[in-house]
Motif scaffolding. Structure first.
Motif, PDB file in Angstrom:
ATOM      1  N   LEU A  32       0.935  -1.436   0.350  1.00 12.93           N
ATOM      2  CA  LEU A  32      -0.050   0.044  -0.257  1.00 12.93           C
ATOM      3  C   LEU A  32       1.153   1.465  -0.011  1.00 12.93           C
ATOM      4  CD1 LEU A  32      -2.456   1.888  -0.119  1.00 12.93           C
ATOM      5  CD2 LEU A  32      -2.811   1.030   2.613  1.00 12.93           C
ATOM      6  N   THR A  33       1.502   1.637   0.956  1.00 15.67           N
ATOM      7  CA  THR A  33       2.425   2.335   0.988  1.00 15.67           C
ATOM      8  C   THR A  33       3.610   2.839   0.181  1.00 15.67           C
ATOM      9  OG1 THR A  33       2.326   1.969   3.797  1.00 15.67           O
ATOM     10  CG2 THR A  33       3.553   3.969   2.650  1.00 15.67           C
ATOM     11  N   PRO A  34       3.836   2.462  -0.294  1.00 12.61           N
ATOM     12  CA  PRO A  34       5.383   2.734  -1.125  1.00 12.61           C
ATOM     13  C   PRO A  34       4.965   2.164  -2.751  1.00 12.61           C
ATOM     14  CG  PRO A  34       6.002   0.251  -0.362  1.00 12.61           C
ATOM     15  CD  PRO A  34       4.686   0.515   0.218  1.00 12.61           C
ATOM     16  N   PRO A  35       3.411   2.431  -3.352  1.00  7.17           N
ATOM     17  CA  PRO A  35       3.281   2.371  -4.737  1.00  7.17           C
ATOM     18  C   PRO A  35       2.524   3.751  -4.094  1.00  7.17           C
ATOM     19  CG  PRO A  35       2.385  -0.249  -3.916  1.00  7.17           C
ATOM     20  CD  PRO A  35       3.204   0.569  -3.019  1.00  7.17           C
ATOM     21  N   LEU A  36       1.886   3.745  -3.612  1.00  9.29           N
ATOM     22  CA  LEU A  36       1.635   5.226  -3.329  1.00  9.29           C
ATOM     23  C   LEU A  36       2.196   6.785  -3.308  1.00  9.29           C
ATOM     24  CD1 LEU A  36      -1.938   4.830  -0.103  1.00  9.29           C
ATOM     25  CD2 LEU A  36      -1.869   6.206  -2.332  1.00  9.29           C
ATOM     26  N   SER A  37       3.437   6.025  -2.203  1.00 15.89           N
ATOM     27  CA  SER A  37       4.682   7.343  -2.190  1.00 15.89           C
ATOM     28  C   SER A  37       4.871   7.460  -3.767  1.00 15.89           C
ATOM     29  CB  SER A  37       5.794   6.374  -1.042  1.00 15.89           C
ATOM     30  OG  SER A  37       5.389   6.745  -0.003  1.00 15.89           O
ATOM     31  N   ALA A  38       5.290   6.718  -4.614  1.00 13.62           N
ATOM     32  CA  ALA A  38       5.656   6.430  -5.905  1.00 13.62           C
ATOM     33  C   ALA A  38       4.985   7.668  -6.845  1.00 13.62           C
ATOM     34  CB  ALA A  38       5.809   5.000  -6.519  1.00 13.62           C
ATOM     35  N   LEU A  39       3.095   6.956  -6.624  1.00 13.78           N
ATOM     36  CA  LEU A  39       2.888   7.805  -7.654  1.00 13.78           C
ATOM     37  C   LEU A  39       2.162   9.346  -6.755  1.00 13.78           C
ATOM     38  CD1 LEU A  39       0.315   7.564  -9.452  1.00 13.78           C
ATOM     39  CD2 LEU A  39      -0.796   7.355  -7.742  1.00 13.78           C
ATOM     40  N   PHE A  40       2.693   9.615  -5.784  1.00 15.06           N
ATOM     41  CA  PHE A  40       2.554  10.883  -4.960  1.00 15.06           C
ATOM     42  C   PHE A  40       3.548  11.481  -5.873  1.00 15.06           C
ATOM     43  CE2 PHE A  40      -0.709   9.862  -2.067  1.00 15.06           C
ATOM     44  CZ  PHE A  40      -2.249  10.040  -3.049  1.00 15.06           C
ATOM     45  N   LEU A  41       4.905  10.541  -5.911  1.00  6.74           N
ATOM     46  CA  LEU A  41       6.347  11.419  -6.214  1.00  6.74           C
ATOM     47  C   LEU A  41       6.977  11.489  -8.059  1.00  6.74           C
ATOM     48  CD1 LEU A  41       8.778   9.478  -3.996  1.00  6.74           C
ATOM     49  CD2 LEU A  41       8.353  12.099  -4.139  1.00  6.74           C
ATOM     50  N   VAL A  42       5.905  10.683  -8.454  1.00  8.65           N
ATOM     51  CA  VAL A  42       6.062  11.218 -10.260  1.00  8.65           C
ATOM     52  C   VAL A  42       4.774  12.184 -10.751  1.00  8.65           C
ATOM     53  CG1 VAL A  42       4.744   9.922 -12.611  1.00  8.65           C
ATOM     54  CG2 VAL A  42       6.368   8.644 -10.785  1.00  8.65           C
ATOM     55  N   LEU A  43       3.970  12.029  -9.761  1.00  9.03           N
ATOM     56  CA  LEU A  43       2.431  13.240  -9.806  1.00  9.03           C
ATOM     57  C   LEU A  43       3.102  14.843  -9.208  1.00  9.03           C
ATOM     58  CD1 LEU A  43      -0.525  11.828  -9.150  1.00  9.03           C
ATOM     59  CD2 LEU A  43       0.222  12.282 -10.862  1.00  9.03           C
ATOM     60  N   LEU A  44       4.276  14.708  -8.712  1.00 12.26           N
ATOM     61  CA  LEU A  44       4.531  16.086  -8.462  1.00 12.26           C
ATOM     62  C   LEU A  44       5.805  16.673  -8.879  1.00 12.26           C
ATOM     63  CD1 LEU A  44       4.476  15.547  -3.836  1.00 12.26           C
ATOM     64  CD2 LEU A  44       3.617  17.326  -5.604  1.00 12.26           C
ATOM     65  N   PHE A  45       6.667  15.198  -9.108  1.00 10.85           N
ATOM     66  CA  PHE A  45       8.097  16.255  -9.520  1.00 10.85           C
ATOM     67  C   PHE A  45       7.568  15.783 -11.312  1.00 10.85           C
ATOM     68  CE2 PHE A  45      10.091  14.246  -6.066  1.00 10.85           C
ATOM     69  CZ  PHE A  45      11.063  15.110  -5.706  1.00 10.85           C
TER      70      PHE A  45
END
Length: 257
Positions: free
Chosen positions: A165-178
């Protein structure tokens, strides 16, 4: 209505008692604001002019909403694994009440984060052009929080463990932000990335917040942000509530006290 209020109160108390939530709501966004102002302000201001704080504060508002919502998603996962949701399903409680409670509490947390970031950002040059812009800024931030939180809640209902749960969400949000226009202007990205940057929902929210703060054409950015919100809430809200219907809730044995 009483059920909804009870679940909002439960989620809010969980936030207050969680050191991680305090860090993600207050300490981390402020630290990131100060760090990025120190590292990138000269380069970005030389590239496009203006105070970097005007661009950075809306970006960090969206960032704080995204990464803060991960804690809410983890909280739902823990409730599912502990058997709490199964016990709730045996009571006369609306099926949407637990999820709506989490979403409303997350909006309150997000608004608190907005207040902190705006206050610190104002020291470094962040300003609102008009009083109505302040109201619109808070409303768009709240709408962003509602939309993003439903994404995390939906993934929490499908996750088999916190590690899925946590790593996929973190990765998704990092991509969206950067890959958004929040950190640097669109023209600073390579040509192949610019279509994604323009279509990115994070760009929509950051642009709307930015225009509400310092002025400019408002109708297009606000309609784009609202459109993304309607789509995200409709899709992920439906999926989350559907997966938490009584027949869908995973069976789990409550952990011994």
């Amino acid at each position: 209505m009483t059920s909804y209020v009870a679940f909002v109160g439960r989620a809010a108390r969980r936030f207050v008692r969680s050191p991680e939530t305090i860090v993600s709501t207050v300490a981390f966004p402020v630290l990131l604001l100060l760090t990025m102002l120190a590292v990138f302000s000269s380069a970005v201001e030389a590239f496009e002019g203006g105070d970097y704080a005007q661009r950075l504060v809306p970006t960090l508002v969206v960032s704080g909403i995204m990464f803060g919502s991960i804690g809410t998603a983890v909280g739902l996962f823990v409730d599912l694994e502990s058997g709490f949701m199964q016990r709730i399903r045996s009571m006369p409680v609306p099926s949407a009440a637990p999820l709506v409670g989490l979403v409303v509490a997350e909006v309150v947390r997000a608004v608190a984060a907005v207040a902190v970031l705006v206050a610190i950002g104002s020291v470094f040059g962040f300003r609102f052009d008009t009083a109505p812009g302040v109201v619109g800024f808070v409303l768009i931030a709240a709408l962003c929080a509602i939309s993003i939180t439903w994404i995390g809640l939906t993934l929490a209902t499908a996750a088999s463990s916190q590690e899925t749960l946590t790593p996929p969400l973190s990765a998704l949000f990092l991509v969206l932000l950067f890959f958004s226009q929040g950190l640097v202007p669109l023209e600073a990205y390579p040509g192949w990335a610019q279509p994604f940057v323009e279509a990115n929902p994070a760009t929509a929210y950051v642009t709307a917040l930015d225009r509400l703060a310092r002025g400019g054409e408002l109708v297009g950015p606000i309609l784009t942000a609202v459109g993304w919100s309607v789509g995200l809430i409709a899709v992920f809200g439906f999926l989350a509530i559907r997966r938490l219907r009584p027949e869908e809730v995973r069976s789990a044995t409550p952990s011994p006290a």
